[in-house]
Design an enzyme around this catalytic site. Structure first.
Site, PDB file in Angstrom:
ATOM      1  CB  CYS A   4      -0.933   0.004   1.207  1.00  0.00           C
ATOM      2  SG  CYS A   4      -1.831   1.567   1.374  1.00  0.00           S
ATOM      3  CG  ASP A  30      -2.298  14.889  -4.420  1.00  0.00           C
ATOM      4  OD1 ASP A  30      -3.270  14.190  -4.097  1.00  0.00           O
ATOM      5  OD2 ASP A  30      -1.662  14.730  -5.491  1.00  0.00           O
ATOM      6  CG  HIS A  46      -4.577  -0.613   4.743  1.00  0.00           C
ATOM      7  ND1 HIS A  46      -4.024   0.064   3.679  1.00  0.00           N
ATOM      8  CD2 HIS A  46      -5.526  -1.426   4.217  1.00  0.00           C
ATOM      9  CE1 HIS A  46      -4.601  -0.334   2.555  1.00  0.00           C
ATOM     10  NE2 HIS A  46      -5.521  -1.247   2.856  1.00  0.00           N
ATOM     11  CG  ASN A  86     -12.062  10.685  -5.336  1.00  0.00           C
ATOM     12  OD1 ASN A  86     -13.112  11.316  -5.497  1.00  0.00           O
ATOM     13  ND2 ASN A  86     -10.876  11.192  -5.643  1.00  0.00           N
ATOM     14  CB  THR A  94      -5.779   6.291  -8.081  1.00  0.00           C
ATOM     15  OG1 THR A  94      -5.391   7.373  -7.234  1.00  0.00           O
ATOM     16  CG2 THR A  94      -6.542   6.816  -9.285  1.00  0.00           C
ATOM     17  CG  HIS A  99      -6.893   9.211   0.009  1.00  0.00           C
ATOM     18  ND1 HIS A  99      -6.998   7.910  -0.412  1.00  0.00           N
ATOM     19  CD2 HIS A  99      -7.108   9.976  -1.096  1.00  0.00           C
ATOM     20  CE1 HIS A  99      -7.264   7.883  -1.706  1.00  0.00           C
ATOM     21  NE2 HIS A  99      -7.341   9.128  -2.149  1.00  0.00           N
ATOM     22  CG  HIS A 101      -8.324  14.344  -2.292  1.00  0.00           C
ATOM     23  ND1 HIS A 101      -7.259  14.336  -3.175  1.00  0.00           N
ATOM     24  CD2 HIS A 101      -8.878  13.108  -2.377  1.00  0.00           C
ATOM     25  CE1 HIS A 101      -7.188  13.148  -3.769  1.00  0.00           C
ATOM     26  NE2 HIS A 101      -8.156  12.381  -3.302  1.00  0.00           N
TER      27      HIS A 101
HETATM   28  P1  AMP Z   1      -7.495   9.271  -5.277  1.00  0.00           P
HETATM   29  O1  AMP Z   1      -7.502   9.393  -6.769  1.00  0.00           O
HETATM   30  O2  AMP Z   1      -8.661   9.901  -4.601  1.00  0.00           O
HETATM   31  O3  AMP Z   1      -7.271   7.833  -4.847  1.00  0.00           O
HETATM   32  O4  AMP Z   1      -6.263  10.123  -4.772  1.00  0.00           O
HETATM   33  C1  AMP Z   1      -4.966   9.649  -4.710  1.00  0.00           C
HETATM   34  C2  AMP Z   1      -4.080  10.855  -4.671  1.00  0.00           C
HETATM   35  O5  AMP Z   1      -2.793  10.436  -4.267  1.00  0.00           O
HETATM   36  C3  AMP Z   1      -3.922  11.564  -6.013  1.00  0.00           C
HETATM   37  O6  AMP Z   1      -4.375  12.904  -5.893  1.00  0.00           O
HETATM   38  C4  AMP Z   1      -2.411  11.484  -6.266  1.00  0.00           C
HETATM   39  O7  AMP Z   1      -1.889  12.639  -6.874  1.00  0.00           O
HETATM   40  C5  AMP Z   1      -1.864  11.283  -4.878  1.00  0.00           C
HETATM   41  N1  AMP Z   1      -0.569  10.631  -4.805  1.00  0.00           N
HETATM   42  C6  AMP Z   1      -0.164   9.519  -5.472  1.00  0.00           C
HETATM   43  N2  AMP Z   1       1.097   9.191  -5.118  1.00  0.00           N
HETATM   44  C7  AMP Z   1       1.499  10.125  -4.218  1.00  0.00           C
HETATM   45  C8  AMP Z   1       2.709  10.344  -3.492  1.00  0.00           C
HETATM   46  N3  AMP Z   1       3.773   9.530  -3.613  1.00  0.00           N
HETATM   47  N4  AMP Z   1       2.782  11.411  -2.672  1.00  0.00           N
HETATM   48  C9  AMP Z   1       1.712  12.250  -2.542  1.00  0.00           C
HETATM   49  N5  AMP Z   1       0.548  12.084  -3.182  1.00  0.00           N
HETATM   50  C10 AMP Z   1       0.430  11.043  -4.016  1.00  0.00           C
HETATM   51 ZN    ZN Z   2      -2.486   1.453   3.501  1.00  0.00          ZN
END
Ligand code: AMP
Ligand code: ZN
Length: 113
Positions: A4, A30, A46, A86, A94, A99, A101
Site C-alpha cells: 500500500c 499531494d 490501513h 473518492n 486510485t 484518504h 483531499h
Molecule cells: P485518489 O484518486 O482519490 O485515490 O487520490 C490519490 C491521490 O494520491 C492523487 O491525488 C495522487 O496525486 C496522490 N498521490 C499519489 N502518489 C502520491 C505520493 N507519492 N505522494 C503524494 N501524493 C500522491
Molecule cells: Zn495502507
C-alpha cells in the site's frame, strides 16, 4: 498493509511533504496538486476506503474531521476549502487507503463532478 503506497508513506519508506502527524493520522501534500493547496489526510491504520469505515474504526475518521479545519487554518485557507474522499471505481479512487483531499487556495468549480 503490504504494497500500500500510503502505508509506505506513513512508515517513511516513501518520502512525502508532511503537513501534520499524530498517533492516528498523517497529512501530506499531494504529489500532483489540483489546487494551490492540496493536502491528503490519511488514517495510520490501513482502511481501504470509505466503505471500510465501521463502528470499530470510525473514531479516527472523527479525529481527522476535527483536525481538517485546523490544517486548513494553518494553510491560510480563509476563503474556504473542499474536502473529498473518492470511494471506488466510479469515483476514480486510485490509492486503496482511505484518504481525504483538502483542496483550497482558489475559487472551486461550482459543480463537483
Ligand atoms: P485518489 O484518486 O482519490 O485515490 O487520490 C490519490 C491521490 O494520491 C492523487 O491525488 C495522487 O496525486 C496522490 N498521490 C499519489 N502518489 C502520491 C505520493 N507519492 N505522494 C503524494 N501524493 C500522491
Ligand atoms: Zn495502507
Amino acid at each position: 498493509m503490504d504494497g500500500c503506497l500510503f502505508c509506505k508513506i506513513i512508515a517513511g519508506e516513501i518520502p512525502s511533504a508532511k503537513v501534520y502527524e499524530d498517533d492516528c493520522m498523517y497529512a501530506f501534500r499531494d504529489i500532483n496538486p489540483q489546487a494551490p493547496t492540496h493536502i491528503l489526510v490519511v488514517p495510520k491504520e490501513h482502511i481501504p476506503s470509505m466503505d471500510g469505515v465501521t463502528a470499530e474504526n470510525s473514531a479516527v475518521v472523527a479525529k481527522i474531521f476535527e483536525m481538517i479545519p485546523k490544517i486548513a487554518a494553518d494553510e491560510g485557507l480563509t476563503g474556504g476549502y473542499r474536502v473529498i474522499s473518492n470511494c471506488g471505481p466510479d469515483a476514480c479512487q486510485t490509492v486503496k487507503h482511505l484518504h481525504f483531499h483538502i483542496l483550497g487556495g482558489r475559487q472551486m468549480a461550482d459543480r463537483m463532478a
